[in-house]
Write a protein that holds these residues in place. Structure first.
Motif, PDB file in Angstrom:
ATOM      1  N   MET A   1       0.826  -1.420   0.060  1.00 47.44           N
ATOM      2  CA  MET A   1       0.252  -0.432  -0.260  1.00 47.44           C
ATOM      3  C   MET A   1       1.016   1.382   0.363  1.00 47.44           C
ATOM      4  N   ASP A   2       0.655   1.786  -1.225  1.00 45.38           N
ATOM      5  CA  ASP A   2       2.105   3.057  -1.229  1.00 45.38           C
ATOM      6  C   ASP A   2       0.759   4.305  -0.707  1.00 45.38           C
ATOM      7  N   PRO A   3       0.660   5.313  -0.433  1.00 41.12           N
ATOM      8  CA  PRO A   3      -0.087   6.300  -0.003  1.00 41.12           C
ATOM      9  C   PRO A   3      -0.109   6.979  -1.339  1.00 41.12           C
ATOM     10  N   ASN A   4       1.325   7.033  -1.592  1.00 42.31           N
ATOM     11  CA  ASN A   4       1.426   7.946  -2.898  1.00 42.31           C
ATOM     12  C   ASN A   4       0.412   7.737  -3.470  1.00 42.31           C
ATOM     13  N   LYS A   5      -0.123   6.451  -3.963  1.00 43.49           N
ATOM     14  CA  LYS A   5      -0.487   6.173  -5.317  1.00 43.49           C
ATOM     15  C   LYS A   5      -1.870   5.598  -5.035  1.00 43.49           C
ATOM     16  N   MET A   6      -2.285   6.071  -3.687  1.00 42.31           N
ATOM     17  CA  MET A   6      -3.561   5.974  -3.322  1.00 42.31           C
ATOM     18  C   MET A   6      -5.070   6.115  -3.902  1.00 42.31           C
ATOM     19  N   THR A   7      -6.351   5.810  -3.832  1.00 45.60           N
ATOM     20  CA  THR A   7      -6.925   6.608  -4.147  1.00 45.60           C
ATOM     21  C   THR A   7      -7.998   8.106  -2.794  1.00 45.60           C
ATOM     22  N   GLY A   8      -8.440   8.593  -3.635  1.00 45.87           N
ATOM     23  CA  GLY A   8      -9.327   9.361  -2.545  1.00 45.87           C
ATOM     24  C   GLY A   8      -9.258   8.291  -1.650  1.00 45.87           C
ATOM     25  N   PRO A   9     -10.863   7.024  -1.868  1.00 40.14           N
ATOM     26  CA  PRO A   9     -11.633   6.287  -1.090  1.00 40.14           C
ATOM     27  C   PRO A   9     -10.648   5.629  -0.409  1.00 40.14           C
ATOM     28  N   GLU A  10      -9.773   5.276  -0.973  1.00 34.76           N
ATOM     29  CA  GLU A  10      -9.141   3.766  -0.283  1.00 34.76           C
ATOM     30  C   GLU A  10      -8.057   5.150   0.750  1.00 34.76           C
ATOM     31  N   LYS A  11      -7.734   5.915   0.919  1.00 32.48           N
ATOM     32  CA  LYS A  11      -7.120   6.665   1.817  1.00 32.48           C
ATOM     33  C   LYS A  11      -8.459   7.356   2.829  1.00 32.48           C
ATOM     34  N   ALA A  12      -9.216   7.364   2.357  1.00 31.12           N
ATOM     35  CA  ALA A  12     -10.385   7.642   3.557  1.00 31.12           C
ATOM     36  C   ALA A  12     -11.414   5.997   4.226  1.00 31.12           C
ATOM     37  N   ALA A  13     -10.797   5.444   3.162  1.00 30.24           N
ATOM     38  CA  ALA A  13     -11.080   3.822   4.059  1.00 30.24           C
ATOM     39  C   ALA A  13     -10.159   3.217   5.256  1.00 30.24           C
ATOM     40  N   VAL A  14      -8.439   3.421   4.767  1.00 32.54           N
ATOM     41  CA  VAL A  14      -7.716   3.753   5.948  1.00 32.54           C
ATOM     42  C   VAL A  14      -8.242   4.716   6.973  1.00 32.54           C
ATOM     43  N   PHE A  15      -8.410   5.732   6.731  1.00 29.09           N
ATOM     44  CA  PHE A  15      -8.882   6.280   8.242  1.00 29.09           C
ATOM     45  C   PHE A  15      -9.440   6.111   8.882  1.00 29.09           C
ATOM     46  N   LEU A  16     -10.795   5.403   8.352  1.00 20.46           N
ATOM     47  CA  LEU A  16     -11.768   5.267   9.074  1.00 20.46           C
ATOM     48  C   LEU A  16     -11.175   3.736   9.963  1.00 20.46           C
ATOM     49  N   LEU A  17     -10.965   2.785   9.090  1.00 20.08           N
ATOM     50  CA  LEU A  17     -10.491   2.097  10.087  1.00 20.08           C
ATOM     51  C   LEU A  17      -9.291   2.255  11.126  1.00 20.08           C
ATOM     52  N   SER A  18      -9.055   3.583  10.980  1.00 17.92           N
ATOM     53  CA  SER A  18      -8.092   3.612  12.424  1.00 17.92           C
ATOM     54  C   SER A  18      -8.697   4.043  13.355  1.00 17.92           C
ATOM     55  N   PRO A  50      -0.046  -1.186   7.995  1.00 21.20           N
ATOM     56  CA  PRO A  50       0.894  -0.810   8.001  1.00 21.20           C
ATOM     57  C   PRO A  50       0.796   0.600   8.726  1.00 21.20           C
ATOM     58  N   PRO A  51       1.228  -0.214   9.953  1.00 22.58           N
ATOM     59  CA  PRO A  51       1.164   1.826  11.000  1.00 22.58           C
ATOM     60  C   PRO A  51       2.072   3.068  10.288  1.00 22.58           C
ATOM     61  N   GLU A  52       3.137   2.484   8.949  1.00 23.75           N
ATOM     62  CA  GLU A  52       4.060   3.989   8.455  1.00 23.75           C
ATOM     63  C   GLU A  52       2.686   4.166   7.724  1.00 23.75           C
ATOM     64  N   VAL A  53       1.583   3.359   7.002  1.00 25.91           N
ATOM     65  CA  VAL A  53       0.771   4.459   6.028  1.00 25.91           C
ATOM     66  C   VAL A  53      -0.348   4.727   6.700  1.00 25.91           C
ATOM     67  N   ALA A  54      -0.851   3.747   7.807  1.00 29.23           N
ATOM     68  CA  ALA A  54      -1.877   4.531   8.344  1.00 29.23           C
ATOM     69  C   ALA A  54      -1.548   6.212   9.291  1.00 29.23           C
ATOM     70  N   ASP A  55      -0.513   6.117   9.209  1.00 33.74           N
ATOM     71  CA  ASP A  55       0.081   7.643  10.022  1.00 33.74           C
ATOM     72  C   ASP A  55      -0.017   8.925   8.148  1.00 33.74           C
ATOM     73  N   ARG A  64      -2.202  15.872  14.329  1.00 42.17           N
ATOM     74  CA  ARG A  64      -1.274  14.363  13.977  1.00 42.17           C
ATOM     75  C   ARG A  64      -2.063  13.276  14.977  1.00 42.17           C
ATOM     76  N   VAL A  65      -1.748  11.715  14.814  1.00 42.30           N
ATOM     77  CA  VAL A  65      -2.170  10.449  15.122  1.00 42.30           C
ATOM     78  C   VAL A  65      -1.245   9.846  16.069  1.00 42.30           C
ATOM     79  N   GLU A  66      -2.001   8.966  17.061  1.00 43.69           N
ATOM     80  CA  GLU A  66      -1.313   8.208  17.996  1.00 43.69           C
ATOM     81  C   GLU A  66      -0.965   7.161  16.896  1.00 43.69           C
ATOM     82  N   LYS A  67       0.282   7.219  16.600  1.00 47.51           N
ATOM     83  CA  LYS A  67       0.520   5.489  15.916  1.00 47.51           C
ATOM     84  C   LYS A  67       0.095   4.503  16.753  1.00 47.51           C
TER      85      LYS A  67
END
Length: 334
Positions: A1-18, A50-55, A64-67
């Motif tokens: 999972m590369d944040p630089n290549k993720m789509t908006g919906p994919e990033k939103a999904a990761v954020f909501l999961l977190s 992966p935590p680095e992707v979530a961050d 700021r977000v807790e790791k």
């Protein structure tokens, strides 16, 4: 999972999961159906983050977000819980059903777009229990249409079997679903009808006279009735005489003088008068002069010129400017 290549919906999904179920449910309530659908599709495909992707993703939403450790919760399980908490049961079911449809997860969902007659032909030879199971999974209107066309001695039995189906193992349903879909994929259910009398007529109308006569002789020998139908529908140069004057003037506007003169070389006197009567006096005089000075020409050239005029007439008919009648028809321009 590369944040630089993720789509908006994919990033939103990761954020909501977190965020967790409760917070995610609150956010879902503020989204439109289309937004939910996009994010839900991405969320259902996530198994861990992966935590680095979530961050990296979180930095785009907050400063700021807790790791955290990897989010090990299954995306699909999380999604069902969140949607179930955020919406009333019917709306939650509709959203989840829509998501399953996109993933191809609902057995026989593809049957909505398949012709009932085609489905019937594929399942008619199956065991009645299999037919009952298939019909029970089809949309009610599709199932009833198929059941109505089954042999009378099978209808009642299959209806009873549908009532008594109970729980069918998911693997059996999936197997039948995939097998039937595979068999149908080998048949083009969206095929369009081709060929036929009209197709032959269109082809013959664009051939030279010699080829046309050769083909018609062959058809006449083997299928005299078919030949009669073809001749009835064929449109030839002399049929332009049935077009009314307004239509003829429209046709003549699209024809060059040289082609018109060639076409009139073998035209009947009636056809010549039809053409000349729909030209201006000056244009008619010039056309007669061209005919007088025209020397011998090959028959193929004359026929080609006539075909040019016929094609022009058919183009006008196609765009609704005129209406043509076939050979032997009484239809004229309206």
């Amino acid at each position: 999972m590369d944040p630089n290549k993720m789509t908006g919906p994919e990033k939103a999904a990761v954020f909501l999961l977190s965020l967790g179920e409760a917070e995610a449910a609150q956010i879902f309530k503020k989204l439109s159906d289309s937004e939910i659908k996009k994010i839900a599709t991405a969320m259902a495909a996530i198994k861990n983050v992966p935590p680095e992707v979530a961050d990296r993703v979180a930095e785009e939403f907050v400063n700021r977000v807790e790791k955290k450790d990897n989010l090990s919760i299954g995306g699909q399980t999380f999604l069902k819980s969140v949607v179930g908490s955020a919406f009333e049961q019917k709306q939650a079911d509709r959203i989840l059903r829509s998501l399953e449809m996109e993933k191809g997860g609902i057995p026989f969902e593809w049957s909505h777009d398949v012709d009932a007659g085609l489905l019937r032909e594929q399942i008619i030879s199956e065991h009645p229990q299999t037919i009952a199971m298939i019909l029970a999974h089809l949309p009610p209107e599709k199932a009833s249409e198929i059941l109505a066309t089954l042999p009378d001695d099978k209808k009642g039995d299959i209806a009873i079997r549908i009532v008594k189906l109970g729980q069918v193992p998911a693997e059996i349903v999936r197997e039948v679903d995939q097998t039937l879909r595979r068999e149908l994929s080998q048949i083009d259910s969206n095929a369009t009808e081709v060929g036929g009398i009209d197709a032959v007529v269109d082809i013959l109308n664009n051939l030279d006279r010699a080829s046309e006569e050769l083909i018609m002789e062959t058809i006449e020998e083997e299928h005299s009735e078919m030949a009669g139908e073809i001749r009835e529908k064929m449109f030839v140069f002399e049929d332009l005489n049935k077009v009314d004057d307004r239509g003829m003037r429209e046709i003549l506007k699209k024809v060059e003088n040289q082609q018109l003169a060639l076409a009139m070389k073998t035209a009947s006197e009636e056809m010549k008068q039809k053409i000349l009567g729909n030209l201006s006096s000056r244009a008619a005089e010039m056309l007669l002069e061209d005919l007088e000075v025209m020397g011998p020409v090959r028959l193929a050239e004359v026929e080609e010129a006539q075909q040019v005029i016929i094609r022009a007439a058919k183009e006008l008919e196609a765009d609704g400017t005129i209406v043509l009648g076939g050979k032997g028809k009484e239809d004229v321009l309206v």
